[in-house]
Design an enzyme around this catalytic site. Structure first.
Site, short mmCIF file in Angstrom:
data_model
loop_
_atom_site.label_atom_id
_atom_site.label_comp_id
_atom_site.label_asym_id
_atom_site.label_seq_id
_atom_site.Cartn_x
_atom_site.Cartn_y
_atom_site.Cartn_z
N GLY A 38 0.77 -1.25 0.00
CA GLY A 38 0.00 0.00 0.00
C GLY A 38 0.80 1.29 0.00
N ASP A 94 0.34 3.26 4.31
CA ASP A 94 -0.68 3.98 3.56
C ASP A 94 -1.75 4.55 4.48
OD1 ASP A 94 -1.64 1.44 4.23
OD2 ASP A 94 -2.19 0.87 2.19
N ASP A 97 -5.80 2.51 10.36
CA ASP A 97 -7.22 2.17 10.48
C ASP A 97 -7.45 1.73 11.93
OD1 ASP A 97 -9.85 1.52 9.82
OD2 ASP A 97 -9.32 -0.41 8.97
N LYS A 125 -7.75 7.16 9.44
CA LYS A 125 -9.20 7.03 9.38
C LYS A 125 -9.82 7.29 10.74
CE LYS A 125 -10.67 3.61 6.57
NZ LYS A 125 -11.29 2.32 6.19
N PHE A 146 -14.31 3.12 3.11
CA PHE A 146 -13.29 2.28 2.48
C PHE A 146 -12.74 3.01 1.26
CE2 PHE A 146 -11.34 -1.03 0.01
CZ PHE A 146 -10.65 -1.72 0.99
N VAL A 147 -11.46 3.29 1.28
CA VAL A 147 -10.86 4.09 0.20
C VAL A 147 -9.90 3.27 -0.65
CG1 VAL A 147 -11.14 6.30 1.37
CG2 VAL A 147 -9.06 4.96 1.79
N ASP A 153 -5.80 -0.65 -2.39
CA ASP A 153 -6.52 -1.53 -3.32
C ASP A 153 -7.88 -1.97 -2.77
OD1 ASP A 153 -5.39 -3.28 -1.25
OD2 ASP A 153 -6.12 -4.91 -2.52
N ARG A 159 -4.99 0.32 -7.30
CA ARG A 159 -3.79 0.90 -6.65
C ARG A 159 -3.16 2.03 -7.45
NH1 ARG A 159 -2.28 -2.37 -2.31
NH2 ARG A 159 -2.56 -4.60 -2.60
P1 5GP Z 1 -5.08 -1.60 10.53
O1 5GP Z 1 -4.14 -2.67 10.99
O2 5GP Z 1 -4.68 -0.21 10.90
O3 5GP Z 1 -6.49 -1.90 10.87
O4 5GP Z 1 -5.12 -1.72 8.96
C1 5GP Z 1 -4.18 -1.20 8.18
C2 5GP Z 1 -4.23 -1.88 6.83
O5 5GP Z 1 -5.57 -2.25 6.45
C3 5GP Z 1 -3.74 -0.92 5.81
O6 5GP Z 1 -2.34 -1.01 5.63
C4 5GP Z 1 -4.53 -1.33 4.59
O7 5GP Z 1 -3.84 -2.36 3.93
C5 5GP Z 1 -5.82 -1.89 5.12
N1 5GP Z 1 -6.91 -0.89 5.11
C6 5GP Z 1 -7.51 -0.29 6.16
N2 5GP Z 1 -8.46 0.59 5.76
C7 5GP Z 1 -8.44 0.55 4.41
C8 5GP Z 1 -9.20 1.24 3.39
O8 5GP Z 1 -10.07 2.09 3.62
N3 5GP Z 1 -8.89 0.93 2.11
C9 5GP Z 1 -7.94 -0.01 1.78
N4 5GP Z 1 -7.73 -0.22 0.48
N5 5GP Z 1 -7.21 -0.66 2.70
C10 5GP Z 1 -7.46 -0.38 4.00
MG MG Z 2 -1.40 -2.18 3.96
#
Ligand code: 5GP
Ligand code: MG
Length: 173
Positions: A38, A94, A97, A125, A146-147, A153, A159
């Protein structure tokens, strides 16, 4: 799809982040460590805005959320984590979340004895955080949608888009 951040807005955010990183890291042994896949485009654009010596590394992290493994299980390839001892490491991802990916990676990287260890993300986010730690640097806060695009992706598509867009019901098939 609804565009949240245009190409021009993203570039302005990156120039601003580069300015903050310059103030923080110029003259220090910086390694920018991008999280695949990402952060690919973010990493490429950001490092070209940093005009002082630095090293670039990559780490591959995937959190499997399918039926086969426990939610949040983080798989990290160790191959590019050598030579971080004594370096000022900036982990670049990237999106922040729930935060579990970033925190899992930071815990793993701490063991490599860097001189300092901080994190930067393109997107943060709102309202999804499940960890104490937050990114040290970020470019944009976004709503809980969700972006895709600019490295992010949906099922491996989108991407390459130069902007960040929120998927709408019609895009999800
Ligand atoms: P976390 O561990 O912070 O929950 O998730 C991080 C990973 O989840 C990011 O590196 C990404 O790969 C994926 N992710 C979380 N939210 C999004 C979103 O809105 N869009 C996309 N494409 N990937 C996301
Ligand atoms: Mg990622």
């Amino acid at each position: 799809m609804k565009i949240l951040l245009s190409e021009a807005e993203i570039q302005r955010g990156i120039v601003d982040l580069a300015r903050r990183l310059d103030a923080e890291y110029r003259g220090k042994p910086l390694t920018v460590l991008g999280v695949l896949t990402g952060s690919l485009i973010f990493l490429a654009d950001l490092i070209r805005r940093l005009d002082f010596p630095l090293r670039v590394g990559l780490v591959h992290a995937s959190s499997y959320r399918g039926a086969a493994t426990l939610p949040g299980t983080l798989e990290i390839s160790e191959t590019s984590l050598r030579d971080l001892e004594g370096r000022d490491v900036l982990l670049l991802d990237d999106i922040f979340d729930t935060g579990q990916t970033l925190v899992g990676l930071l815990e793993r990287l701490e063991k490599k004895r860097p001189r300092s260890l901080r994190s930067a993300v393109l997107l943060w986010k709102e309202g999804r955080q499940r960890v104490e730690r937050t990114p040290d640097f970020h470019c944009f806060r976004i709503p809980d949608e969700f972006v895709v695009g600019y490295g992010l992706d949906y099922r491996d598509d989108y991407r390459h888009l130069p902007y960040v867009a929120a998927l709408e019901a019609a895009d999800i098939g």
